[in-house]
Design a protein around this motif. Structure first.
Motif, PDB file in Angstrom:
ATOM      1  N   PRO A 453      -4.771  -7.931  -2.926  1.00  0.00           N
ATOM      2  CA  PRO A 453      -5.346  -6.612  -2.623  1.00  0.00           C
ATOM      3  C   PRO A 453      -5.059  -5.617  -3.748  1.00  0.00           C
ATOM      4  CG  PRO A 453      -4.226  -7.513  -0.711  1.00  0.00           C
ATOM      5  CD  PRO A 453      -3.889  -8.415  -1.855  1.00  0.00           C
ATOM      6  N   ASP A 454      -6.103  -4.922  -4.181  1.00  0.00           N
ATOM      7  CA  ASP A 454      -5.954  -3.912  -5.222  1.00  0.00           C
ATOM      8  C   ASP A 454      -6.917  -2.772  -4.948  1.00  0.00           C
ATOM      9  OD1 ASP A 454      -8.449  -4.918  -5.948  1.00  0.00           O
ATOM     10  OD2 ASP A 454      -7.674  -6.091  -7.622  1.00  0.00           O
ATOM     11  N   ALA A 455      -7.147  -1.940  -5.950  1.00  0.00           N
ATOM     12  CA  ALA A 455      -7.985  -0.757  -5.754  1.00  0.00           C
ATOM     13  C   ALA A 455      -9.434  -1.108  -5.475  1.00  0.00           C
ATOM     14  CB  ALA A 455      -7.884   0.148  -6.983  1.00  0.00           C
ATOM     15  N   THR A 456      -9.834  -2.358  -5.767  1.00  0.00           N
ATOM     16  CA  THR A 456     -11.222  -2.745  -5.515  1.00  0.00           C
ATOM     17  C   THR A 456     -11.472  -3.137  -4.065  1.00  0.00           C
ATOM     18  OG1 THR A 456     -10.853  -5.076  -6.082  1.00  0.00           O
ATOM     19  CG2 THR A 456     -11.372  -3.569  -7.894  1.00  0.00           C
ATOM     20  N   TRP A 457     -10.417  -3.309  -3.308  1.00  0.00           N
ATOM     21  CA  TRP A 457     -10.584  -3.658  -1.895  1.00  0.00           C
ATOM     22  C   TRP A 457     -11.067  -2.452  -1.089  1.00  0.00           C
ATOM     23  CZ3 TRP A 457      -7.876  -7.652   1.432  1.00  0.00           C
ATOM     24  CH2 TRP A 457      -7.740  -8.869   0.740  1.00  0.00           C
ATOM     25  N   SER A 458     -11.608  -2.736   0.058  1.00  0.00           N
ATOM     26  CA  SER A 458     -11.992  -1.646   0.978  1.00  0.00           C
ATOM     27  C   SER A 458     -10.740  -0.992   1.539  1.00  0.00           C
ATOM     28  CB  SER A 458     -12.850  -2.199   2.120  1.00  0.00           C
ATOM     29  OG  SER A 458     -12.070  -3.041   2.967  1.00  0.00           O
ATOM     30  N   ASP A 459     -10.889   0.216   2.017  1.00  0.00           N
ATOM     31  CA  ASP A 459      -9.772   0.887   2.691  1.00  0.00           C
ATOM     32  C   ASP A 459      -9.501   0.200   4.028  1.00  0.00           C
ATOM     33  OD1 ASP A 459      -9.582   2.741   0.646  1.00  0.00           O
ATOM     34  OD2 ASP A 459     -11.000   4.124   1.602  1.00  0.00           O
ATOM     35  N   TRP A 460      -8.297   0.439   4.551  1.00  0.00           N
ATOM     36  CA  TRP A 460      -8.019  -0.056   5.898  1.00  0.00           C
ATOM     37  C   TRP A 460      -9.012   0.570   6.867  1.00  0.00           C
ATOM     38  CZ3 TRP A 460      -5.224  -4.157   6.686  1.00  0.00           C
ATOM     39  CH2 TRP A 460      -4.179  -4.482   5.847  1.00  0.00           C
ATOM     40  N   SER A 461      -9.500  -0.247   7.780  1.00  0.00           N
ATOM     41  CA  SER A 461     -10.518   0.217   8.726  1.00  0.00           C
ATOM     42  C   SER A 461      -9.941   1.230   9.705  1.00  0.00           C
ATOM     43  CB  SER A 461     -11.086  -0.976   9.496  1.00  0.00           C
ATOM     44  OG  SER A 461     -10.094  -1.505  10.376  1.00  0.00           O
ATOM     45  N   GLU A 462     -10.821   1.828  10.458  1.00  0.00           N
ATOM     46  CA  GLU A 462     -10.392   2.676  11.571  1.00  0.00           C
ATOM     47  C   GLU A 462      -9.666   1.806  12.597  1.00  0.00           C
ATOM     48  OE1 GLU A 462     -10.650   6.043  11.896  1.00  0.00           O
ATOM     49  OE2 GLU A 462     -11.249   5.883   9.781  1.00  0.00           O
ATOM     50  N   PRO A 463      -8.776   2.408  13.402  1.00  0.00           N
ATOM     51  CA  PRO A 463      -8.011   1.612  14.364  1.00  0.00           C
ATOM     52  C   PRO A 463      -8.908   0.827  15.324  1.00  0.00           C
ATOM     53  CG  PRO A 463      -7.101   3.813  14.168  1.00  0.00           C
ATOM     54  CD  PRO A 463      -8.402   3.838  13.425  1.00  0.00           C
ATOM     55  N   ILE A 464      -8.501  -0.399  15.613  1.00  0.00           N
ATOM     56  CA  ILE A 464      -9.154  -1.244  16.618  1.00  0.00           C
ATOM     57  C   ILE A 464      -8.137  -1.436  17.738  1.00  0.00           C
ATOM     58  CG2 ILE A 464     -10.243  -3.473  17.070  1.00  0.00           C
ATOM     59  CD1 ILE A 464     -10.845  -3.656  14.058  1.00  0.00           C
ATOM     60  N   THR A 465      -8.411  -0.881  18.877  1.00  0.00           N
ATOM     61  CA  THR A 465      -7.455  -0.909  19.980  1.00  0.00           C
ATOM     62  C   THR A 465      -8.005  -1.522  21.249  1.00  0.00           C
ATOM     63  OG1 THR A 465      -8.111   1.329  20.642  1.00  0.00           O
ATOM     64  CG2 THR A 465      -6.278   1.140  19.079  1.00  0.00           C
ATOM     65  N   ASP A 466      -9.330  -1.596  21.369  1.00  0.00           N
ATOM     66  CA  ASP A 466      -9.968  -2.055  22.596  1.00  0.00           C
ATOM     67  C   ASP A 466     -10.431  -3.501  22.421  1.00  0.00           C
ATOM     68  OD1 ASP A 466     -11.348  -2.505  24.896  1.00  0.00           O
ATOM     69  OD2 ASP A 466     -12.728  -0.808  24.675  1.00  0.00           O
ATOM     70  N   PRO A 467      -9.890  -4.459  23.172  1.00  0.00           N
ATOM     71  CA  PRO A 467     -10.330  -5.850  23.035  1.00  0.00           C
ATOM     72  C   PRO A 467     -11.814  -6.043  23.300  1.00  0.00           C
ATOM     73  CG  PRO A 467      -8.283  -5.722  24.280  1.00  0.00           C
ATOM     74  CD  PRO A 467      -8.783  -4.326  24.134  1.00  0.00           C
ATOM     75  N   ALA A 468     -12.436  -5.109  24.008  1.00  0.00           N
ATOM     76  CA  ALA A 468     -13.874  -5.216  24.291  1.00  0.00           C
ATOM     77  C   ALA A 468     -14.716  -4.660  23.147  1.00  0.00           C
ATOM     78  CB  ALA A 468     -14.201  -4.499  25.599  1.00  0.00           C
TER      79      ALA A 468
END
Length: 734
Positions: A453-468
């Motif tokens: 992982p370096d600067a070319t990777w995407s940012d961390w996504s928004e939180p995923i909290t709902d299994p659905a």
């Protein structure tokens, strides 16, 4: 793991695997799976569960490159020291750490305290043992050794010191008085300890031998490890002794760092190269266990420093064991209770009824239970956790790359686990992230096309909290990574990520065509009749005609086998799909392909060579992954062989007799001639020369001259072509 938990895990991964054709799942649900990731305030239990780790409190940040030694006094005072500035620190609970002394040498590799609270500090290189008492340091003993690696106070209060580079153990009953207690024959005595009976143990380098020293000049080798250095020795609670060993010599690394620090005016960073072991020291190390005392060598002056050697670090072979913990049981049996091919172990400590041990991988601290199952207690996130010690019922850890003293406390209030990077093999579309655990877990993902992982990777996504609502929002890429944030009372048992990678094209890498000869099955001969058969012809006169014999038929020597051609090939698929093959051929002078086999899974075909006429042929292998993909996603690849000469016809051979000699004419329609030989009266084959001097054409003439002996001779001429076919003729010379 309970039966219910195992069943839940099975159902979880069955659901995760029930995806559209061609999709894949990356699963993490075992101790080994999670151990590949990064731990920030998260621990890993023995059964593969992520939970909150004990909180880390920094008691001291020395600013030094590392802390090499730690000791506790009876009143709970903690002393610690390291490099490369020779500074001794003191920490008392409820107060700030303070530097209390700076040694004249750059390294303090060993500390020990006695029952009176006196502190002994061993300095290197070319150092001495100092007594620190009432805030002052004074010289206690000078062993005249290059390095002092270890100190130990025996139950009777006597101080012992392990040294290098002559591998001696000193017994020091009081200030200024000491003697060589035992010469190990090794280069360095890297660890001293006591067994449950209070007997002195000494661990060495470079042969990793553990000694029990029973009296002056007398020792028993308890164990000869297959690793280079004995690093730590601690007694257990049930009469056993635990020993840590590592393969990449830490003593040599620290020795080189000490030399660098001693010869440099600027503070040195952590040095990972090793010193060169001298030929004399290596000879002593290889000479065996018993070493007779030698005359004292000339002692270095107080200001002399060992010469630094520019040498490579000890070789580390991938896949080989790097570190291990051995348990020596009261009956003397020794067993390996933990080992690693990735991490070096640096220290051991008793933690309740378990063993805590530290490594050089992100400063990890593990816990080994009495049942010998290991768990990752925490990661300090420092380069190495060099020392562990119990102080006032708490476990303390010292680190290097940043010389810190840490306290391991109660479970943290939150933590984060970052997974290892997963390689999808090609740019993939991400599906869902699914998990099994407890508490309010928060997941995030990111993706990229570089292995790290370096600067070319995407940012961390928004939180995923709902299994659905667990669709992964990260963009399509080859690599993916996830993290989990754990609040209090949370745990992670399993995580899976589904993805769809484009179907990769198979590749046919080689085609090989080889001749074979298959033996014919033996024919069962009819049993011989018990009487001879004959016939009688009756004439119209009533007289018997003369008896006629059936005669003796000539025996035919049949061909022992049939020529065959083995066509084989090598192919692979980037997705490990099952491949099916089609095999075709054509004459080199033609364009139409003729099919030999279709939809076969094997990568070889054995064909009757006689189905091909003499000539040059090209074979084509086509591979497809239709067995593993939908029809619209099938990929194919093909490869043509080099032209293959098939020649089953032997050369035509004729002879022209001239006196006691002959000229032999040979020709072949498919391949050039290579060899001609003659056998006289069944004797050995003798080579014949071509009349033009070189056997290289499809037509050649050879001359045969009979030996000078008189009388009739039988001569068989054999001419062999490039395909190995032999043409024969026979002649009689009188």
């Amino acid at each position: 793991m309970t039966v219910r938990a195992r069943l839940a895990a099975c159902l979880f991964f069955l659901n995760a695997a029930a995806l559209a054709g061609g999709s894949a799942v990356w699963e993490s649900h075992t101790y080994e799976d999670f151990l590949k990731g990064r731990f920030e305030g998260v621990a890993l239990t023995r059964d593969g569960r992520l939970i909150l780790a004990p909180a880390l409190e920094t008691l001291a940040d020395t600013g030094d490159a590392g802390i090499w030694s730690v000791a506790t006094a009876p009143d709970g005072t903690v002393y610690f020291a390291g490099g490369h500035r020779g500074r001794l620190w003191r920490y008392r609970k409820g107060s700030k750490p303070e530097m209390v002394w700076q040694a004249p040498q750059p390294e303090i590799f060993a500390l020990a305290t006695d029952s009176r609270g006196r502190l002994f500090a061993a300095t290197s290189p070319n150092g001495k043992i100092f007594l620190f008492e009432n805030g002052k340091a004074s010289e206690y003993f000078d062993p005249k050794a290059t390095y002092i690696w270890s100190l130990k106070i025996a139950p009777d209060g006597i101080l012992y010191a392990g040294t290098g580079s002559e591998g001696k153990v000193y017994r020091i009953p009081k200030a200024g008085e000491g003697e060589v207690y035992y010469e190990t024959g090794q280069t360095n005595v890297t660890a001293l300890g006591l067994d449950p009976q209070g007997r002195l143990l000494a661990g060495t380098e470079p042969n990793g031998i553990l000694y029990r020293i029973e009296a002056r000049g007398k020792a028993f080798a308890l164990y000869d490890a297959n690793l280079q250095e004995i690093r730590a020795i601690v007694p257990g609670a049930r009469g056993e002794t635990y020993v840590a060993a590592l393969g990449g010599s830490q003593a040599q690394k620290q020795a080189q760092a000490a030399v660098s620090a001693a010869t440099s005016t600027a503070p040195a960073g952590v040095v990972t190269t090793s010193i060169t072991v001298t030929a004399e020291a290596d000879a002593r190390a290889q000479s065996g266990i018993e070493v007779k005392p030698k005359a004292d060598a000339p002692k270095p002056t107080a200001t002399a420093m060992p010469e630094a050697q520019a040498t490579a670090a000890p070789a580390e072979i991938p896949g080989m064991e790097k570190a291990a913990i051995y348990r020596i049981n009261p009956d003397g049996m020794i067993e390996t209770v933990w080992s690693s091919k990735e991490e070096n172990i640096l220290d051991l400590a008793i933690k309740g009824g378990d063993i805590a041990f530290s490594t050089d991988r992100q400063g990890r601290i593990y816990q080994l239970s009495s049942q010998l199952s290991s768990a990752l207690l925490l990661e300090t996130r420092e380069g190495e956790t060099t020392r562990l010690i119990q102080a006032g019922g708490e476990l303390l850890a010292a680190t290097s790359n940043s010389g810190k003293l840490l306290r391991i406390g109660e479970p943290a209030k939150q933590g984060r686990y970052i997974s290892a990077v997963h390689d999808a093999g090609n740019a993939a579309r991400w599906g869902r992230i699914e998990w099994r655990g407890a508490g309010s877990l928060i997941f995030r993902t990111r993706s990229g096309n570089s292995a790290r992982p370096d600067a070319t990777w995407s940012d961390w996504s928004e939180p995923i909290t709902d299994p659905a609502r667990n669709q992964i929002p990260s963009p399509p890429a080859r690599y993916v990574q996830w993290l989990a944030d754990l609040p209090q009372n949370a745990a992670v048992d399993a995580v899976s990520i589904s993805y769809q990678a484009p179907n990769g094209k198979p590749q046919v890498r080689s085609i090989q065509v080889l001749p074979q000869w298959t033996a014919l099955p033996p024919k069962l001969s009819a049993p011989a009749p018990s009487t001879s058969s004959y016939s009688i012809t009756v004439t119209d006169t009533g007289e018997a005609a003369p008896t006629t014999s059936a005669g003796t038929p000539s025996q035919v020597v049949p061909r022992s086998g049939t020529p065959q051609i083995l066509i084989s090939w090598q192919a692979d698929d980037p997705d490990n799909d099952r491949l099916l093959y089609k095999l075709e051929y054509r004459a080199a002078s033609e364009s139409r392909w003729i099919e030999l086999r279709k939809n076969i899974a094997e990568n070889s075909v054995l064909e009757d060579a006689e189905r091909f006429a003499d000539g040059r042929y090209i074979f084509r292998v086509t591979a497809n992954d239709s067995a593993s993909n939908q029809p619209d996603q099938v990929k194919r690849a093909e490869l043509l062989s080099a032209p293959v000469l098939i020649d089953l016809t032997p050369p035509q051979v004729t002879a022209r007799v001239e006196g006691r000699g002959a000229f032999i004419d040979a020709s072949d329609s498919a391949s050039p001639l290579r060899r001609a030989e003659a056998s006289i009266d069944g004797g050995p084959w003798q080579p014949l020369a071509a009349t033009d001097g070189v056997i290289d054409g499809r037509k050649e003439t050879f001359e045969f001259k009979a030996p000078s002996t008189q009388g009739e001779i039988s001569v068989v001429i054999r001419v062999i072509d490039a395909a190995g076919n032999a043409g024969l003729t026979r002649l009689v010379l009188r």
